[in-house]
Scaffold this motif. Structure first.
Motif, PDB file in Angstrom:
ATOM      1  N   THR A 246       0.613  -1.248  -0.091  1.00  0.00           N
ATOM      2  CA  THR A 246      -0.052   0.106   0.174  1.00  0.00           C
ATOM      3  C   THR A 246       1.059   1.379   0.175  1.00  0.00           C
ATOM      4  OG1 THR A 246      -0.159  -0.165   2.457  1.00  0.00           O
ATOM      5  CG2 THR A 246      -2.320  -0.584   1.356  1.00  0.00           C
TER       6      THR A 246
ATOM      7  N   THR B 136      -4.850   4.000   6.745  1.00  0.00           N
ATOM      8  CA  THR B 136      -5.931   4.920   7.467  1.00  0.00           C
ATOM      9  C   THR B 136      -5.330   5.048   8.636  1.00  0.00           C
ATOM     10  OG1 THR B 136      -8.377   4.587   6.896  1.00  0.00           O
ATOM     11  CG2 THR B 136      -7.093   2.526   7.438  1.00  0.00           C
TER      12      THR B 136
ATOM     13  N   GLY C 192      -9.038   6.910   5.875  1.00  0.00           N
ATOM     14  CA  GLY C 192      -8.233   7.760   5.206  1.00  0.00           C
ATOM     15  C   GLY C 192      -7.189   7.595   5.432  1.00  0.00           C
TER      16      GLY C 192
ATOM     17  N   LEU D  36      -4.633   6.795  -1.857  1.00  0.00           N
ATOM     18  CA  LEU D  36      -5.676   6.526  -2.370  1.00  0.00           C
ATOM     19  C   LEU D  36      -6.093   5.471  -3.482  1.00  0.00           C
ATOM     20  CD1 LEU D  36      -7.075  10.485  -2.413  1.00  0.00           C
ATOM     21  CD2 LEU D  36      -7.302   8.704  -0.665  1.00  0.00           C
TER      22      LEU D  36
ATOM     23  N   LEU E 119      -6.109   1.950  -1.145  1.00  0.00           N
ATOM     24  CA  LEU E 119      -6.576   1.921   0.212  1.00  0.00           C
ATOM     25  C   LEU E 119      -7.633   1.610  -0.818  1.00  0.00           C
ATOM     26  CD1 LEU E 119      -7.721   3.208   2.214  1.00  0.00           C
ATOM     27  CD2 LEU E 119      -8.633   4.977   1.700  1.00  0.00           C
ATOM     28  N   LYS E 120      -7.944   1.420  -1.483  1.00  0.00           N
ATOM     29  CA  LYS E 120      -8.400   0.467  -3.429  1.00  0.00           C
ATOM     30  C   LYS E 120      -8.581  -0.729  -3.096  1.00  0.00           C
ATOM     31  CE  LYS E 120     -10.489   4.311  -6.092  1.00  0.00           C
ATOM     32  NZ  LYS E 120      -9.659   4.425  -8.203  1.00  0.00           N
TER      33      LYS E 120
ATOM     34  N   THR F   8     -11.013  -2.621  -0.817  1.00  0.00           N
ATOM     35  CA  THR F   8     -12.452  -3.322  -1.216  1.00  0.00           C
ATOM     36  C   THR F   8     -12.304  -4.868  -1.467  1.00  0.00           C
ATOM     37  OG1 THR F   8     -12.025  -2.492  -3.349  1.00  0.00           O
ATOM     38  CG2 THR F   8     -12.517  -0.340  -1.782  1.00  0.00           C
TER      39      THR F   8
ATOM     40  N   ARG G   7     -15.623   1.018   0.911  1.00  0.00           N
ATOM     41  CA  ARG G   7     -15.556   1.077  -0.685  1.00  0.00           C
ATOM     42  C   ARG G   7     -16.202   2.491  -0.574  1.00  0.00           C
ATOM     43  NH1 ARG G   7     -17.935  -4.213   0.100  1.00  0.00           N
ATOM     44  NH2 ARG G   7     -19.907  -3.147   1.308  1.00  0.00           N
TER      45      ARG G   7
ATOM     46  N   THR H 205     -13.463   4.946  -1.573  1.00  0.00           N
ATOM     47  CA  THR H 205     -13.016   4.598  -2.615  1.00  0.00           C
ATOM     48  C   THR H 205     -13.538   5.319  -3.387  1.00  0.00           C
ATOM     49  OG1 THR H 205     -12.872   2.009  -2.169  1.00  0.00           O
ATOM     50  CG2 THR H 205     -10.812   3.484  -1.743  1.00  0.00           C
TER      51      THR H 205
END
Length: 244
Positions: free
Chosen positions: A163, A187, A196, A209, A212-213, A216, A240, A243
């Motif tokens: 990440t 986050t 976040g 960012l 971060l997806k 999901t 969700r 993002t």
């Protein structure tokens, strides 16, 4: 705080640049082995030992340390922890942050210019602590380099999630049996809510960012935020929403 079988969220008080807060390393363990994820700021060895033993785990059971990234509040007590254990302890980190953890490169955030500016703003007592922390940063050899998607063979499986953004080699960890995400600084949390990445502490927010997806795609039951603690309220929906 026990999060699940073999998953303990530690709570350490930290004073950083004159500001007090609580940070949350994670302890993964069974009746034979233990792995510590992140090790606080310099000078927290005794607090870490006390927190580990409060969880009912002998400190000497720790045989590996995973560092989510290079920042001083995550690697600060690494030399003391390894020295105290007095044995061959594996140190895991991503290749992109390895040279910073090993001291071959200076921290990407705490440059000499930024350190000098910060020290100039602090009162004398806080300045002395910060000087000890930043002018002689801790370092340790990374014995095991991890990669995105790798399943570490600990306690039923711990998946590495690369990440980057907060640092070039930032990782999060997903404990498969308990569906616990150890988020590091990918986050932050506040009162159970995921907020976040911290813009103030994240040099590359677009990349952070995008990272971060990745969460999901996971079925997450609870998240341990290094800054903010436990978030366990519909966290898949929260990711969700963050993002979109």
């Amino acid at each position: 705080m026990r999060i699940a079988d073999g998953v303990e969220m530690l709570e350490l008080e930290m004073v950083f640049a004159g500001n007090a807060s609580v940070i949350h390393p994670t302890l993964l363990y069974d009746d034979k082995h233990a792995v510590l994820v992140d090790v606080g700021v310099p000078g927290q060895l005794h607090a870490i030992r006390a927190a580990v033993e409060k969880a009912g785990v002998p400190f000497e059971r720790i045989d590996a340390v995973i560092l989510t990234h290079q920042d001083i509040d995550h690697v600060g007590s690494i030399e003391a922890v390894l020295g105290e254990l007095g044995q061959s302890v594996a140190v895991y980190a991503h290749a992109e942050d390895k040279p910073y953890i090993e001291g071959d490169k200076p921290s990407i955030k705490m440059t000499p210019e930024r350190v000098a500016q910060m020290l100039a703003r602090l009162p004398e007592d806080a300045r002395k602590q910060a000087e000890a922390m930043f002018l002689h940063p801790p370092k340790a050899k990374v014995t095991n380099v991890v990669a995105d998607g790798e399943i570490l063979p600990f306690f039923g499986g711990v998946q590495v999630v690369f990440t980057p953004g907060h640092t070039p080699g930032h990782i999060a960890l997903y404990h498969l049996p308990s569906k616990t995400l150890i988020a590091g600084d990918s986050t932050v949390g506040r009162e159970g809510k995921l907020l976040g990445p911290s813009a103030q502490a994240t040099p590359d927010m677009p990349m952070a960012l995008a990272s971060l997806k990745k969460f999901t795609a996971l079925d997450v039951a609870q998240v341990i935020c290094y800054h903010g603690g436990l978030c366990d309220d519909h966290v898949n929906e929260q990711f969700r929403d963050l993002t979109k």
